[in-house]
Design an enzyme around this catalytic site. Sequence first.
Site, mmCIF file in Angstrom:
data_model
loop_
_atom_site.group_PDB
_atom_site.id
_atom_site.type_symbol
_atom_site.label_atom_id
_atom_site.label_comp_id
_atom_site.label_asym_id
_atom_site.label_seq_id
_atom_site.Cartn_x
_atom_site.Cartn_y
_atom_site.Cartn_z
ATOM 1 N N LYS A 74 2.916 -60.660 136.980
ATOM 2 C CA LYS A 74 3.613 -61.655 136.221
ATOM 3 C C LYS A 74 3.388 -61.336 134.812
ATOM 4 O O LYS A 74 3.983 -61.317 133.981
ATOM 5 C CB LYS A 74 3.732 -62.948 136.552
ATOM 6 C CG LYS A 74 4.257 -63.490 137.782
ATOM 7 C CD LYS A 74 3.638 -64.803 138.479
ATOM 8 C CE LYS A 74 4.158 -65.156 139.764
ATOM 9 N NZ LYS A 74 4.075 -66.287 140.178
ATOM 10 N N HIS A 127 -10.654 -70.999 144.368
ATOM 11 C CA HIS A 127 -10.201 -71.501 145.506
ATOM 12 C C HIS A 127 -10.558 -73.021 145.526
ATOM 13 O O HIS A 127 -11.774 -73.311 145.055
ATOM 14 C CB HIS A 127 -10.978 -71.012 146.656
ATOM 15 C CG HIS A 127 -10.807 -69.323 146.710
ATOM 16 N ND1 HIS A 127 -11.641 -68.588 145.960
ATOM 17 C CD2 HIS A 127 -9.982 -68.522 147.266
ATOM 18 C CE1 HIS A 127 -11.234 -67.486 145.899
ATOM 19 N NE2 HIS A 127 -10.289 -67.201 146.646
#
Length: 117
Positions: free
Chosen positions: A55, A105
Amino acid sequence: MIGIDIVEIARIQKLNMDGFANKILCQSEKAYLETKLRKAETLAGFFAAKEAVSKALGSGFTKDVTHKDIEVLHDECGAPICNLHGKAKEILMQKGKEIYISVSHDGGYAAAAAMIK
């Protein structure tokens, strides 16, 4: 240029993880994955990082830029770093000189951000 991605770890757990890893990971990444106890979490982090980088490059994934053209490694402190290959490296050189990535995470998700400078 900045790219961001988030992946639900449970989504990765539902996949054939070996097949998915073979599809998206380079040899060095597969070797790193084998050292980890939480394989789904690690694989989700790799996937999110590669998506964020694609991206930031503005390319997405195509026949010219694949997941394996974006290699996520770790420095001596364990921080993620990125090596680009092929067309992905060419695009980076047109947009900037360096790419920085961060992976985290938490709460069942892996999130990644990439910045080209």
